[in-house]
Design an enzyme around this catalytic site. Structure first.
Site, short mmCIF file in Angstrom:
data_model
loop_
_atom_site.label_atom_id
_atom_site.label_comp_id
_atom_site.label_asym_id
_atom_site.label_seq_id
_atom_site.Cartn_x
_atom_site.Cartn_y
_atom_site.Cartn_z
N HIS A 161 0.82 -1.21 0.00
CA HIS A 161 0.00 0.00 0.00
C HIS A 161 0.86 1.27 0.00
O HIS A 161 0.38 2.33 -0.41
CB HIS A 161 -0.93 0.00 1.22
N HIS A 166 -2.97 1.27 -8.68
CA HIS A 166 -3.50 1.61 -10.00
C HIS A 166 -4.88 2.25 -9.88
O HIS A 166 -5.64 1.92 -8.96
CB HIS A 166 -3.62 0.37 -10.87
N TRP A 215 7.97 5.69 -3.95
CA TRP A 215 9.05 5.72 -2.97
C TRP A 215 8.65 5.02 -1.68
O TRP A 215 7.47 4.92 -1.35
CB TRP A 215 9.46 7.16 -2.66
#
Length: 615
Positions: A161, A166, A215
């Site tokens: 998560h 998407h 990230w």
């Protein structure tokens, strides 16, 4: 019959990076790949196996990083002194390519772009994904992964998560006709397609964007929008506001997309959210004590940096060695963080070389191999691990191990999370998860609750069917083509793949042609290396992307230093592990973790009470 793919011309920017490695490095890496093909890295003496893995990583970096381009919005290059903290949307982590890895940026690829065109509308649904779900994935009986505990299953969803999501396409859903005898309540089964990036060129395969940053920044907790990130803060001492169950106040949930990752929330995720939100506040309190002049904003930003780095470290040196517990890969993952010189020597001598193999990636120069950072569609595909979830979870007492209650997985999902957190202490719930096993990543082990999962609007979905279609629609090659793209030998028969006649016969009946075998099904069917929870084919993507997530991130490399993290922050990361986080906030778990080498392995049962709790 082979896959039918529309002919496409590769996008101009969607090309692998040129191989700029010195000739000696290329020769050694190619030799490592040959040795792996002839012998297999897992059969080698551990030091030799490590050398082969380093060579494989070099080959994968050279040949399996494909840039799919940037979104339309261009940001000017940044300066480190102006961007010393993580942005909510992930921009300006890469100062040269500020949109790299940010929310809205595209997924990259690990296979040549010409292999990523989706199959045509007729071929893409063959064999029927619902048939695959029912015949090959449905759990007949629970197959536990006995070397792991259930926190390991919750942890990977917690991290996923953070890394990607998407967006759905609101129009023209997939329509999957039901096989004969299927009792699904609607025919055809419908679910949204994945929204393609609108800036993709018409003559190239579709590309997709992540709605969250790629990230490793803790965005699953800190928020994907500036409004949510601001609302959960107390704006005093850098802290986050938590309610009685250890989560942000319930009114902040109105800012979350009910059809996004919040729809996948469950008790296991909630426990980790609560644990690391508490950890953020503990870090902020420690920083405030050491640096009384720091502002609320500076305390918050620095605590987030420290917390995200701690989670990355835990994933690297705790979770990953638990799920791929081969001696060579355990050494490799610790080497990613501490270097091959090891934790003790690096701790005494500090970094005396920029070489990340010797001294570890944290603190080394930032390195993206000439390809701006993005996670990849292939990375997403190999992290489809829903069989880890059990059908039921026993809630136990940490005092004497007796079972307080047993809940089916369907009762532990989003709408019931706060009720369960209020009914039992967090320490007891964590103990329960530490004592329970997840499922094995194998065929016939998909949890029933996920094959009949209620959407936020109440309509059902079969997540196994969806998983199959997601891999297909996003142009990830099927199993054999995927292996060829990674320079692995394809399998010639189903028997060669599985080593088991019964399973091979089941696969042959559903697929017929080995070339039609779905990637996810092949990964579940493939025998695993010793100590591994997932397949060696999937591991190839892991070899490449596990180190890349660290080496491309400025806050784990060039800016992993006291000037950015503070001395106290650096010491916090250095001394943090999953064990220390658990015990810092729940010291009553000490007996359960005593003698347990890895906190993601099964915990020690509490001594049974002399009195039967159920006389």
């Amino acid at each position: 019959m082979r896959s039918v793919r529309k002919p496409v011309r590769p996008a101009r920017r969607a090309q692998p990076s040129p191989d700029r490695r010195p000739r000696a490095v290329r020769v050694l890496a190619h030799t490592a790949e040959r040795i792996d093909g002839l012998v297999g890295w897992s059969r080698l003496w551990s030091p030799a196996g490590l050398a082969v893995l380093v060579g494989l990583r070099s080959q994968l970096r050279a040949h399996n990083l494909v840039d799919t381009g940037r979104p339309g919005t261009v940001l000017p290059p940044g300066v480190a002194d102006e961007h010393r903290v993580r942005a909510v949307d992930g921009t300006y982590n890469d100062l040269r390519e500020p949109r790299a890895g940010s929310a809205g940026s595209r997924f990259g690829r690990n296979v040549p772009v010409e292999l990523t065109a989706p199959e045509d509308d007729d071929s893409i649904c063959e064999p029927n994904p619902r048939l695959v779900s029912r015949r090959l994935l449905t759990r007949r009986e629970f197959r536990p992964a006995t070397t792991l505990n259930l926190l390991a299953a919750a942890w990977i969803q917690f991290e996923v998560h953070d890394w990607f999501n998407h967006a759905p396409e609101p129009t023209d859903p997939w329509r999957i006709g039901l096989p004969d005898g299927d009792d699904w309540p609607e025919d055809p089964m419908r679910f949204p397609r994945t929204a393609a990036d609108a800036t993709g060129s018409a003559d190239a395969p579709p590309v997709y964007a992540s709605t969250v940053s790629h990230w490793w920044d803790g965005s699953q907790m800190y928020g994907e929008t500036a409004e949510y990130a601001d609302r959960i803060r107390t704006h005093e001492g850098g802290r986050i506001g938590l309610d009685d169950v250890g989560l942000p106040p319930i009114e902040t949930e109105e800012l979350l997309d009910p059809n996004g990752q919040a729809a996948n929330f469950w008790v296991g995720l909630a426990l980790l959210h609560s644990l690391f939100l508490r950890e953020h506040n503990a870090i902020a309190d420690r920083l405030a004590s050491a640096y009384p002049a720091m502002t609320d904003q500076a305390l918050y930003d620095t605590a987030r940096l420290v917390n995200a780095a701690s989670m990355a470290k835990i994933h690297t040196v705790d979770w990953t060695p638990a799920i791929i517990a081969h001696p060579t890969t355990v050494a490799a993952m610790r080497g990613n963080w501490f270097g091959l010189l090891g934790e003790r020597l690096s701790g005494r001598l500090g970094r005396f070389t920029d070489n990340d193999i010797l001294s570890g990636i944290p603190g080394s120069p930032t390195h993206d191999g000439g390809v701006p950072f993005a996670l990849t569609e292939e990375f997403v595909a190999v992290y489809r691990m829903h069989p880890l979830l059990p059908d039921t979870v026993e809630f136990r007492s940490g005092d004497d191990d007796h079972v307080v209650a047993e809940h089916p997985m369907a009762d532990l999902l989003a709408t019931d999370v706060r009720r369960h957190l209020a009914a039992q202490s967090a320490a007891d719930l964590l103990y329960s998860f530490g004592r329970a096993h997840p499922g094995a990543l194998s065929l016939h082990n998909f949890p029933a609750a996920m094959q009949n999962l209620a959407r936020p609007d109440g309509t059902p979905i079969d997540l196994a069917t969806v998983d199959i279609m997601r891999v297909r629609e996003r142009g990830v090659p099927r199993y054999n083509e995927f292996r060829r793209a990674l320079r692995l030998a394809p399998v010639t028969t189903f028997r060669d793949l599985t080593g088991d006649d019964e399973t091979a016969a089941e696969l042959a009946e559903v697929y017929g042609d080995i070339e039609r075998l779905d990637l996810m099904v092949g990964l579940y069917a493939e025998p695993k290396p010793p100590g591994f929870g997932f397949s060696d084919t999937a591991f190839r993507i892991f070899i490449l992307m596990a180190s890349r997530r660290l080496s491309c991130d400025r806050f784990f490399t060039a800016d992993f230093r006291p000037e950015v993290y503070t001395e106290v922050g650096m010491a916090w990361v250095r001394h943090t592990s999953m064990r220390s986080v658990l015990l810092r906030h729940h010291p009553t778990l000490t007996p359960a973790l005593r003698g347990v080498a890895n906190p993601f392995a099964p915990w020690t049962p509490a001594p049974a009470s002399r009195e039967d709790p159920y006389p």
